[in-house]
Design a protein around this motif. Structure first.
Motif, PDB file in Angstrom:
ATOM      1  N   ARG A   3     -15.659 -35.858   7.308  1.00  0.00           N
ATOM      2  CA  ARG A   3     -15.370 -37.268   7.033  1.00  0.00           C
ATOM      3  C   ARG A   3     -15.800 -38.207   8.153  1.00  0.00           C
ATOM      4  NH1 ARG A   3     -14.649 -39.194   2.464  1.00  0.00           N
ATOM      5  NH2 ARG A   3     -13.252 -40.719   3.326  1.00  0.00           N
ATOM      6  N   TYR A   4     -15.881 -37.711   9.389  1.00  0.00           N
ATOM      7  CA  TYR A   4     -16.170 -38.593  10.520  1.00  0.00           C
ATOM      8  C   TYR A   4     -16.859 -37.810  11.638  1.00  0.00           C
ATOM      9  CZ  TYR A   4     -15.271 -41.694  14.506  1.00  0.00           C
ATOM     10  OH  TYR A   4     -15.406 -42.492  15.618  1.00  0.00           O
ATOM     11  N   SER A  45     -19.322 -42.235   9.302  1.00  0.00           N
ATOM     12  CA  SER A  45     -18.252 -41.828   8.393  1.00  0.00           C
ATOM     13  C   SER A  45     -18.860 -41.671   7.008  1.00  0.00           C
ATOM     14  CB  SER A  45     -17.104 -42.843   8.375  1.00  0.00           C
ATOM     15  OG  SER A  45     -17.565 -44.093   7.932  1.00  0.00           O
ATOM     16  N   GLY A  46     -18.311 -40.744   6.270  1.00  0.00           N
ATOM     17  CA  GLY A  46     -18.837 -40.474   4.941  1.00  0.00           C
ATOM     18  C   GLY A  46     -18.126 -39.305   4.307  1.00  0.00           C
ATOM     19  N   PHE A  47     -18.868 -38.526   3.540  1.00  0.00           N
ATOM     20  CA  PHE A  47     -18.284 -37.443   2.762  1.00  0.00           C
ATOM     21  C   PHE A  47     -19.335 -36.349   2.616  1.00  0.00           C
ATOM     22  CE2 PHE A  47     -17.016 -35.251  -1.077  1.00  0.00           C
ATOM     23  CZ  PHE A  47     -15.623 -35.301  -1.055  1.00  0.00           C
ATOM     24  N   GLY A  72     -12.460 -33.786   9.618  1.00  0.00           N
ATOM     25  CA  GLY A  72     -12.580 -33.651   8.169  1.00  0.00           C
ATOM     26  C   GLY A  72     -11.311 -33.074   7.591  1.00  0.00           C
ATOM     27  N   VAL A  73     -11.405 -32.639   6.357  1.00  0.00           N
ATOM     28  CA  VAL A  73     -10.266 -32.050   5.667  1.00  0.00           C
ATOM     29  C   VAL A  73     -10.696 -30.741   5.020  1.00  0.00           C
ATOM     30  CG1 VAL A  73      -9.075 -34.224   5.247  1.00  0.00           C
ATOM     31  CG2 VAL A  73     -10.697 -33.392   3.574  1.00  0.00           C
TER      32      VAL A  73
END
Length: 76
Positions: A3-4, A45-47, A72-73
């Protein structure tokens, strides 16, 4: 899921960075020879979904100039 990403240059000289997911190749690069200014950051940042076992690989123009933070996750 990435995510970052933050890359910080802690030196007084511009540095370049290349980040890839998996083997380093043009098709897998997130950043390719991106310049990080002296004492400056690069923020992204993104996915980006990743699969189990995938790696993030980084190359820099100087061995100790850059600090990389990736967050991230994990989805199970």
């Amino acid at each position: 899921i990435v995510r970052y990403i933050r890359i910080n240059n802690s030196t007084g000289t511009d540095r370049t960075v290349t980040l890839s997911i998996g083997a380093n190749a043009a098709a897998t690069q997130l950043f390719s020879g991106m310049t990080i200014p002296a004492y400056g950051p690069l923020d992204w940042s993104g996915f980006i979904p990743m699969t189990a076992g995938e790696i993030i690989q980084g190359l820099s123009s100087a061995a100790t100039a850059l600090t990389v933070i990736i967050s991230g996750v994990e989805v199970t």
